[in-house]
Design a protein around this motif. Structure first.
Motif, PDB file in Angstrom:
ATOM      1  N   PRO A  17     -94.111 -77.041  -0.806  1.00 49.29           N
ATOM      2  CA  PRO A  17     -93.435 -77.324  -2.077  1.00 49.29           C
ATOM      3  C   PRO A  17     -94.059 -76.649  -3.296  1.00 49.29           C
ATOM      4  CG  PRO A  17     -93.770 -79.335  -0.800  1.00 49.29           C
ATOM      5  CD  PRO A  17     -94.554 -78.264  -0.122  1.00 49.29           C
ATOM      6  N   LYS A  18     -95.321 -76.263  -3.192  1.00 50.03           N
ATOM      7  CA  LYS A  18     -95.991 -75.650  -4.345  1.00 50.03           C
ATOM      8  C   LYS A  18     -95.814 -74.134  -4.408  1.00 50.03           C
ATOM      9  CE  LYS A  18     -99.472 -79.259  -4.937  1.00 50.03           C
ATOM     10  NZ  LYS A  18    -100.938 -79.563  -5.034  1.00 50.03           N
ATOM     11  N   LEU A  19     -95.232 -73.526  -3.375  1.00 52.40           N
ATOM     12  CA  LEU A  19     -94.988 -72.085  -3.392  1.00 52.40           C
ATOM     13  C   LEU A  19     -93.737 -71.795  -4.216  1.00 52.40           C
ATOM     14  CD1 LEU A  19     -95.497 -69.153  -2.431  1.00 52.40           C
ATOM     15  CD2 LEU A  19     -94.067 -69.688  -0.424  1.00 52.40           C
ATOM     16  N   LEU A  20     -93.905 -70.967  -5.254  1.00 46.81           N
ATOM     17  CA  LEU A  20     -92.797 -70.553  -6.104  1.00 46.81           C
ATOM     18  C   LEU A  20     -92.476 -69.089  -5.823  1.00 46.81           C
ATOM     19  CD1 LEU A  20     -93.845 -72.184  -9.511  1.00 46.81           C
ATOM     20  CD2 LEU A  20     -92.572 -73.186  -7.600  1.00 46.81           C
ATOM     21  N   THR A  21     -91.193 -68.753  -5.802  1.00 43.52           N
ATOM     22  CA  THR A  21     -90.787 -67.397  -5.441  1.00 43.52           C
ATOM     23  C   THR A  21     -89.764 -66.841  -6.429  1.00 43.52           C
ATOM     24  OG1 THR A  21     -88.921 -68.050  -4.041  1.00 43.52           O
ATOM     25  CG2 THR A  21     -91.102 -67.989  -2.999  1.00 43.52           C
ATOM     26  N   ALA A  22     -89.705 -65.516  -6.500  1.00 40.25           N
ATOM     27  CA  ALA A  22     -88.694 -64.820  -7.294  1.00 40.25           C
ATOM     28  C   ALA A  22     -88.446 -63.459  -6.651  1.00 40.25           C
ATOM     29  CB  ALA A  22     -89.141 -64.649  -8.744  1.00 40.25           C
ATOM     30  N   ALA A  23     -87.315 -62.846  -6.998  1.00 34.14           N
ATOM     31  CA  ALA A  23     -86.975 -61.538  -6.445  1.00 34.14           C
ATOM     32  C   ALA A  23     -86.627 -60.576  -7.576  1.00 34.14           C
ATOM     33  CB  ALA A  23     -85.795 -61.646  -5.481  1.00 34.14           C
ATOM     34  N   ILE A  24     -87.098 -59.351  -7.460  1.00 32.02           N
ATOM     35  CA  ILE A  24     -86.772 -58.291  -8.414  1.00 32.02           C
ATOM     36  C   ILE A  24     -85.842 -57.299  -7.731  1.00 32.02           C
ATOM     37  CG2 ILE A  24     -87.683 -56.393  -9.815  1.00 32.02           C
ATOM     38  CD1 ILE A  24     -88.425 -59.154 -10.871  1.00 32.02           C
ATOM     39  N   THR A  81     -95.880 -79.849 -15.151  1.00 29.68           N
ATOM     40  CA  THR A  81     -95.705 -81.124 -14.445  1.00 29.68           C
ATOM     41  C   THR A  81     -94.242 -81.393 -14.114  1.00 29.68           C
ATOM     42  OG1 THR A  81     -95.625 -82.255 -16.593  1.00 29.68           O
ATOM     43  CG2 THR A  81     -97.764 -82.155 -15.458  1.00 29.68           C
ATOM     44  N   THR A  82     -93.332 -80.770 -14.867  1.00 37.97           N
ATOM     45  CA  THR A  82     -91.901 -80.903 -14.589  1.00 37.97           C
ATOM     46  C   THR A  82     -91.287 -79.503 -14.495  1.00 37.97           C
ATOM     47  OG1 THR A  82     -91.390 -81.049 -16.956  1.00 37.97           O
ATOM     48  CG2 THR A  82     -91.684 -83.117 -15.748  1.00 37.97           C
ATOM     49  N   PRO A  83     -90.289 -79.318 -13.634  1.00 37.75           N
ATOM     50  CA  PRO A  83     -89.656 -78.001 -13.502  1.00 37.75           C
ATOM     51  C   PRO A  83     -88.995 -77.565 -14.802  1.00 37.75           C
ATOM     52  CG  PRO A  83     -89.065 -79.441 -11.671  1.00 37.75           C
ATOM     53  CD  PRO A  83     -89.732 -80.304 -12.696  1.00 37.75           C
ATOM     54  N   PRO A  84     -88.905 -76.256 -15.059  1.00 38.61           N
ATOM     55  CA  PRO A  84     -88.247 -75.761 -16.275  1.00 38.61           C
ATOM     56  C   PRO A  84     -86.745 -76.013 -16.232  1.00 38.61           C
ATOM     57  CG  PRO A  84     -88.822 -73.942 -14.827  1.00 38.61           C
ATOM     58  CD  PRO A  84     -89.442 -75.165 -14.240  1.00 38.61           C
ATOM     59  N   LEU A  85     -86.099 -75.925 -17.398  1.00 37.84           N
ATOM     60  CA  LEU A  85     -84.652 -76.067 -17.476  1.00 37.84           C
ATOM     61  C   LEU A  85     -83.976 -74.885 -16.790  1.00 37.84           C
ATOM     62  CD1 LEU A  85     -84.389 -77.206 -21.224  1.00 37.84           C
ATOM     63  CD2 LEU A  85     -84.316 -78.656 -19.182  1.00 37.84           C
ATOM     64  N   ASP A  86     -82.734 -75.090 -16.380  1.00 31.35           N
ATOM     65  CA  ASP A  86     -82.026 -74.059 -15.618  1.00 31.35           C
ATOM     66  C   ASP A  86     -81.979 -72.716 -16.341  1.00 31.35           C
ATOM     67  OD1 ASP A  86     -81.606 -75.753 -13.546  1.00 31.35           O
ATOM     68  OD2 ASP A  86     -79.498 -76.167 -13.999  1.00 31.35           O
TER      69      ASP A  86
END
Length: 375
Positions: free
Chosen positions: A178-185, A248-253
């Motif tokens: 759950p702590k792994l964050l991903t993005a694609a370019i 501590t909280t996810p960012p807004l969409d």
């Protein structure tokens, strides 16, 4: 006057560049080294090319991304905070089997290695081509455009890049880690120093005196992206993911970077044949277009089809194909508003400067080859 303070480098932690000896990968390594505070490591199948000097402290490891048993020990040794996954066969340099093995299976192994070793951020190198059917025009296409898959996708490379992007984005905050964050370019038509596809093919036409033709009427805008801008986009995404990991909280969409894909270009669409002519001019061409034979798209398709059939019959590769004609006449440029707003992206190398430096690099390489042959 007080001295200008030295600007401290932004922290990036332990950064691992997979494919870091390749075209894009080594530019990411160079940009991190020059502009960020990071411990840099590279994994590549062979780490002999595009290496930085030993004194720079970059660690290089030979590894096979299609083998999880090869990756896990390296990840456990490096302990990366952020991983840039740039490894892929080139668009012109792989079989279907290789594209699937590296782009899909290899990306799956990279994701699993990230999940099992506590990596915080993964930035995947996708491709702008995944929203193209290689026939229809793309006019200011953005991330809301559908990804073209299956029978509609005529380039198997793009099919596998799309599948791999899907895997990478699905791994964002996934149950397995759950702590792994991903993005694609999603870069569009990368060029620059170290290029093995675009620059050599186009500039060689000038060296061979083959600049006297044009397919189509040259009213189709096209995006070409300098490699340093693509590297810059990757690193901005990594910085944003690492910052997000501390919240501590996810960012807004409308602010999200994690789980998102981003087009990255030079933000300077250019008419397709004007780009080639700019390269030829930088290489020394002083002619205009008076000598150019313009072949209409319809005529080009007829010639390309005939050449494909004839060369198929005699077992040779045609010099002109229907696919090449369509590509040369296609409008294909993208909106980078999302990258601007969420990553703070803007090109760091203007198109004209990028063209000039890329041709200078290739000209230098050409001279080196000539000197070797004369020895």
């Amino acid at each position: 006057m007080a001295p200008t303070p030295v600007q401290s480098k932004k922290p990036l932690g332990k950064a691992l560049v997979i494919g870091g000896c390749g075209f894009l990968g080594h530019h990411i390594v160079n940009l991190i080294h020059s502009s960020y505070d990071a411990q840099i490591s590279v994994i590549d199948l062979r780490t002999t090319n595009n290496r930085r000097p030993d004194s720079d402290g970059v660690q290089y490891f030979d590894g096979d991304i299609t083998s999880l048993s090869s990756l896990i020990p390296l990840f456990e040794k490096i302990k990366p905070d952020v991983v840039f996954h740039t490894a892929s066969p080139t668009l012109m340099g792989g079989s279907k089997e290789m594209y699937r093995k590296v782009n899909v299976d290899g990306t799956g192994c990279v994701i699993e290695a990230c999940q099992k070793t506590g990596v915080k951020a993964l930035v995947y190198t996708s491709s702008a081509s995944i929203v193209s059917d290689n026939s229809s025009d793309l006019i200011n296409a953005d991330e809301r455009w559908p990804v073209i898959r299956g029978k509609m996708q005529t380039e198997y490379y793009s099919e596998t890049k799309a599948e791999a992007e899907s895997l990478a984005l699905a791994a964002n905050r996934a149950e397995a880690a759950p702590k792994l964050l991903t993005a694609a370019i999603r870069p569009a038509a990368i060029f620059g120093s170290g290029d093995v596809q675009l620059i050599p093919r186009i500039v060689d036409l000038y060296y061979q005196n083959k600049t006297g033709f044009q397919l189509g009427d040259n009213v189709n805008l096209f995006d070409f992206t300098h490699v340093d801008n693509v590297a810059h986009g990757h690193i901005l995404a990594a910085v944003a993911l690492l910052q997000t990991s501390t919240l501590t909280t996810p960012p807004l969409d409308h602010e999200k970077v994690d789980g998102e894909a981003f087009f990255v270009t030079n933000d300077a669409p250019i008419y397709f044949w004007d780009f080639s002519r700019a390269l030829w001019k930088a290489a020394g061409d002083t002619r205009g277009t008076e000598h150019v034979w313009v072949i209409s798209k319809d005529m080009g398709l007829i010639i390309g089809g005939a050449m494909e059939w004839i060369n198929w019959a005699i077992g040779r590769t045609p010099k002109l194909t229907i696919k090449q004609v369509k590509y040369s006449c296609m409008t294909r440029y993208y909106s980078i508003d999302k990258a601007k707003k969420r990553l703070g992206y803007s090109p760091i190398v203007p198109l004209e400067e990028g063209i000039r430096s890329a041709v200078q690099w290739y000209d230098d390489e050409h001279k080196k080859e000539g000197e070797k042959k004369s020895q």
